[in-house]
Motif scaffolding. Structure first.
Motif, PDB file in Angstrom:
ATOM      1  N   LEU A  16       0.796  -1.223   0.000  1.00  0.00           N
ATOM      2  CA  LEU A  16       0.000   0.000   0.000  1.00  0.00           C
ATOM      3  C   LEU A  16       0.835   1.282   0.000  1.00  0.00           C
ATOM      4  O   LEU A  16       0.575   2.163  -0.832  1.00  0.00           O
ATOM      5  CB  LEU A  16      -0.994  -0.014   1.169  1.00  0.00           C
ATOM      6  CG  LEU A  16      -2.032   1.087   1.154  1.00  0.00           C
ATOM      7  CD1 LEU A  16      -2.823   1.097  -0.137  1.00  0.00           C
ATOM      8  CD2 LEU A  16      -2.958   0.937   2.339  1.00  0.00           C
ATOM      9  N   PRO A  17       1.834   1.457   0.869  1.00  0.00           N
ATOM     10  CA  PRO A  17       2.599   2.713   0.824  1.00  0.00           C
ATOM     11  C   PRO A  17       3.278   2.951  -0.539  1.00  0.00           C
ATOM     12  O   PRO A  17       3.247   4.059  -1.066  1.00  0.00           O
ATOM     13  CB  PRO A  17       3.642   2.555   1.930  1.00  0.00           C
ATOM     14  CG  PRO A  17       3.061   1.559   2.863  1.00  0.00           C
ATOM     15  CD  PRO A  17       2.272   0.612   1.995  1.00  0.00           C
ATOM     16  N   ALA A  18       3.860   1.924  -1.109  1.00  0.00           N
ATOM     17  CA  ALA A  18       4.516   2.054  -2.415  1.00  0.00           C
ATOM     18  C   ALA A  18       3.486   2.325  -3.510  1.00  0.00           C
ATOM     19  O   ALA A  18       3.739   3.115  -4.425  1.00  0.00           O
ATOM     20  CB  ALA A  18       5.316   0.797  -2.736  1.00  0.00           C
ATOM     21  N   ALA A  19       2.339   1.686  -3.420  1.00  0.00           N
ATOM     22  CA  ALA A  19       1.282   1.907  -4.417  1.00  0.00           C
ATOM     23  C   ALA A  19       0.783   3.350  -4.357  1.00  0.00           C
ATOM     24  O   ALA A  19       0.561   3.978  -5.400  1.00  0.00           O
ATOM     25  CB  ALA A  19       0.133   0.928  -4.195  1.00  0.00           C
ATOM     26  N   LEU A  20       0.623   3.872  -3.159  1.00  0.00           N
ATOM     27  CA  LEU A  20       0.182   5.261  -3.025  1.00  0.00           C
ATOM     28  C   LEU A  20       1.231   6.230  -3.570  1.00  0.00           C
ATOM     29  O   LEU A  20       0.889   7.192  -4.265  1.00  0.00           O
ATOM     30  CB  LEU A  20      -0.143   5.580  -1.571  1.00  0.00           C
ATOM     31  CG  LEU A  20      -1.379   4.879  -1.009  1.00  0.00           C
ATOM     32  CD1 LEU A  20      -1.507   5.151   0.483  1.00  0.00           C
ATOM     33  CD2 LEU A  20      -2.622   5.303  -1.753  1.00  0.00           C
ATOM     34  N   ARG A  21       2.513   5.983  -3.268  1.00  0.00           N
ATOM     35  CA  ARG A  21       3.587   6.845  -3.798  1.00  0.00           C
ATOM     36  C   ARG A  21       3.596   6.838  -5.326  1.00  0.00           C
ATOM     37  O   ARG A  21       3.694   7.886  -5.964  1.00  0.00           O
ATOM     38  CB  ARG A  21       4.952   6.394  -3.277  1.00  0.00           C
ATOM     39  CG  ARG A  21       5.297   6.911  -1.912  1.00  0.00           C
ATOM     40  CD  ARG A  21       6.763   6.678  -1.576  1.00  0.00           C
ATOM     41  NE  ARG A  21       7.195   5.304  -1.731  1.00  0.00           N
ATOM     42  CZ  ARG A  21       7.065   4.362  -0.804  1.00  0.00           C
ATOM     43  NH1 ARG A  21       6.509   4.656   0.360  1.00  0.00           N
ATOM     44  NH2 ARG A  21       7.488   3.138  -1.026  1.00  0.00           N
ATOM     45  N   ARG A  22       3.494   5.651  -5.907  1.00  0.00           N
ATOM     46  CA  ARG A  22       3.517   5.538  -7.372  1.00  0.00           C
ATOM     47  C   ARG A  22       2.290   6.203  -7.989  1.00  0.00           C
ATOM     48  O   ARG A  22       2.380   6.876  -9.010  1.00  0.00           O
ATOM     49  CB  ARG A  22       3.588   4.060  -7.772  1.00  0.00           C
ATOM     50  CG  ARG A  22       3.597   3.823  -9.249  1.00  0.00           C
ATOM     51  CD  ARG A  22       4.929   4.170  -9.857  1.00  0.00           C
ATOM     52  NE  ARG A  22       4.935   3.749 -11.251  1.00  0.00           N
ATOM     53  CZ  ARG A  22       5.551   4.391 -12.208  1.00  0.00           C
ATOM     54  NH1 ARG A  22       6.275   5.443 -11.945  1.00  0.00           N
ATOM     55  NH2 ARG A  22       5.497   3.975 -13.445  1.00  0.00           N
ATOM     56  N   THR A  23       1.136   6.027  -7.377  1.00  0.00           N
ATOM     57  CA  THR A  23      -0.090   6.645  -7.881  1.00  0.00           C
ATOM     58  C   THR A  23       0.031   8.166  -7.849  1.00  0.00           C
ATOM     59  O   THR A  23      -0.328   8.845  -8.821  1.00  0.00           O
ATOM     60  CB  THR A  23      -1.305   6.179  -7.061  1.00  0.00           C
ATOM     61  OG1 THR A  23      -1.411   4.756  -7.175  1.00  0.00           O
ATOM     62  CG2 THR A  23      -2.588   6.818  -7.554  1.00  0.00           C
ATOM     63  N   MET A  24       0.554   8.710  -6.754  1.00  0.00           N
ATOM     64  CA  MET A  24       0.714  10.160  -6.642  1.00  0.00           C
ATOM     65  C   MET A  24       1.743  10.670  -7.662  1.00  0.00           C
ATOM     66  O   MET A  24       1.543  11.726  -8.268  1.00  0.00           O
ATOM     67  CB  MET A  24       1.120  10.557  -5.220  1.00  0.00           C
ATOM     68  CG  MET A  24       0.050  10.249  -4.184  1.00  0.00           C
ATOM     69  SD  MET A  24      -1.599  10.844  -4.604  1.00  0.00           S
ATOM     70  CE  MET A  24      -1.317  12.588  -4.655  1.00  0.00           C
ATOM     71  N   LEU A  65      13.355  -4.762  -4.974  1.00  0.00           N
ATOM     72  CA  LEU A  65      12.967  -3.958  -6.130  1.00  0.00           C
ATOM     73  C   LEU A  65      12.742  -2.484  -5.789  1.00  0.00           C
ATOM     74  O   LEU A  65      12.840  -1.626  -6.673  1.00  0.00           O
ATOM     75  CB  LEU A  65      11.702  -4.536  -6.766  1.00  0.00           C
ATOM     76  CG  LEU A  65      11.863  -5.913  -7.395  1.00  0.00           C
ATOM     77  CD1 LEU A  65      10.525  -6.459  -7.843  1.00  0.00           C
ATOM     78  CD2 LEU A  65      12.839  -5.868  -8.551  1.00  0.00           C
ATOM     79  N   ALA A  66      12.465  -2.178  -4.539  1.00  0.00           N
ATOM     80  CA  ALA A  66      12.167  -0.800  -4.134  1.00  0.00           C
ATOM     81  C   ALA A  66      13.259   0.196  -4.520  1.00  0.00           C
ATOM     82  O   ALA A  66      12.941   1.320  -4.928  1.00  0.00           O
ATOM     83  CB  ALA A  66      11.878  -0.743  -2.643  1.00  0.00           C
ATOM     84  N   PRO A  67      14.550  -0.154  -4.421  1.00  0.00           N
ATOM     85  CA  PRO A  67      15.576   0.820  -4.823  1.00  0.00           C
ATOM     86  C   PRO A  67      15.490   1.244  -6.292  1.00  0.00           C
ATOM     87  O   PRO A  67      16.035   2.280  -6.672  1.00  0.00           O
ATOM     88  CB  PRO A  67      16.889   0.087  -4.545  1.00  0.00           C
ATOM     89  CG  PRO A  67      16.548  -0.890  -3.479  1.00  0.00           C
ATOM     90  CD  PRO A  67      15.137  -1.329  -3.785  1.00  0.00           C
ATOM     91  N   LEU A  68      14.809   0.475  -7.100  1.00  0.00           N
ATOM     92  CA  LEU A  68      14.668   0.836  -8.514  1.00  0.00           C
ATOM     93  C   LEU A  68      13.662   1.963  -8.723  1.00  0.00           C
ATOM     94  O   LEU A  68      13.635   2.577  -9.788  1.00  0.00           O
ATOM     95  CB  LEU A  68      14.248  -0.384  -9.324  1.00  0.00           C
ATOM     96  CG  LEU A  68      15.216  -1.556  -9.323  1.00  0.00           C
ATOM     97  CD1 LEU A  68      14.613  -2.742 -10.045  1.00  0.00           C
ATOM     98  CD2 LEU A  68      16.535  -1.153  -9.934  1.00  0.00           C
ATOM     99  N   ASP A  69      12.828   2.242  -7.721  1.00  0.00           N
ATOM    100  CA  ASP A  69      11.801   3.281  -7.865  1.00  0.00           C
ATOM    101  C   ASP A  69      12.395   4.637  -8.221  1.00  0.00           C
ATOM    102  O   ASP A  69      11.891   5.324  -9.110  1.00  0.00           O
ATOM    103  CB  ASP A  69      10.965   3.406  -6.593  1.00  0.00           C
ATOM    104  CG  ASP A  69       9.968   2.277  -6.429  1.00  0.00           C
ATOM    105  OD1 ASP A  69       9.709   1.555  -7.419  1.00  0.00           O
ATOM    106  OD2 ASP A  69       9.445   2.125  -5.317  1.00  0.00           O
ATOM    107  N   ALA A  70      13.447   5.051  -7.528  1.00  0.00           N
ATOM    108  CA  ALA A  70      14.045   6.361  -7.794  1.00  0.00           C
ATOM    109  C   ALA A  70      14.581   6.430  -9.221  1.00  0.00           C
ATOM    110  O   ALA A  70      14.381   7.426  -9.918  1.00  0.00           O
ATOM    111  CB  ALA A  70      15.145   6.650  -6.787  1.00  0.00           C
ATOM    112  N   ALA A  71      15.237   5.382  -9.657  1.00  0.00           N
ATOM    113  CA  ALA A  71      15.764   5.356 -11.027  1.00  0.00           C
ATOM    114  C   ALA A  71      14.633   5.415 -12.037  1.00  0.00           C
ATOM    115  O   ALA A  71      14.732   6.108 -13.060  1.00  0.00           O
ATOM    116  CB  ALA A  71      16.611   4.109 -11.243  1.00  0.00           C
TER     117      ALA A  71
END
Length: 82
Positions: A16-24, A65-71
């Motif tokens: 949920l936290p990652a999904a909300l960040r990506r959605t925003m 996989l989370a570290p790939l979000d910034a890239a």
């Protein structure tokens, strides 16, 4: 369909936290046009199905996989354009 599918994958497989960040992030960066609005509407219409099918990735997989979000946020390879 690309925006809708990105949202669906995010909502189905991310915690949920990652999904909300990506959605925003997507809400801030997709073009402000009719096509994007329709894609968001189409994604939202799928919420009843998504709730029943939601299976977030295991925490160990997400942690790797989370570290790939910034890239991914910095990349110009996958930009939605109007």
């Amino acid at each position: 369909m690309g925006i809708r599918n990105t949202l669906w994958f995010t909502w189905l497989r991310r915690p949920l936290p990652a999904a909300l960040r990506r959605t925003m992030f997507l809400a801030r960066t997709v073009p402000r046009d009719r096509t994007s609005a329709l894609a968001a509407w189409d994604a939202a219409r799928g919420l009843p199905w998504l709730v029943t099918q939601r299976r977030p990735r295991p925490a160990a997989v997400e942690a790797r996989l989370a570290p790939l979000d910034a890239a991914q946020r910095r990349s110009t390879a996958r930009r939605y354009v109007g």
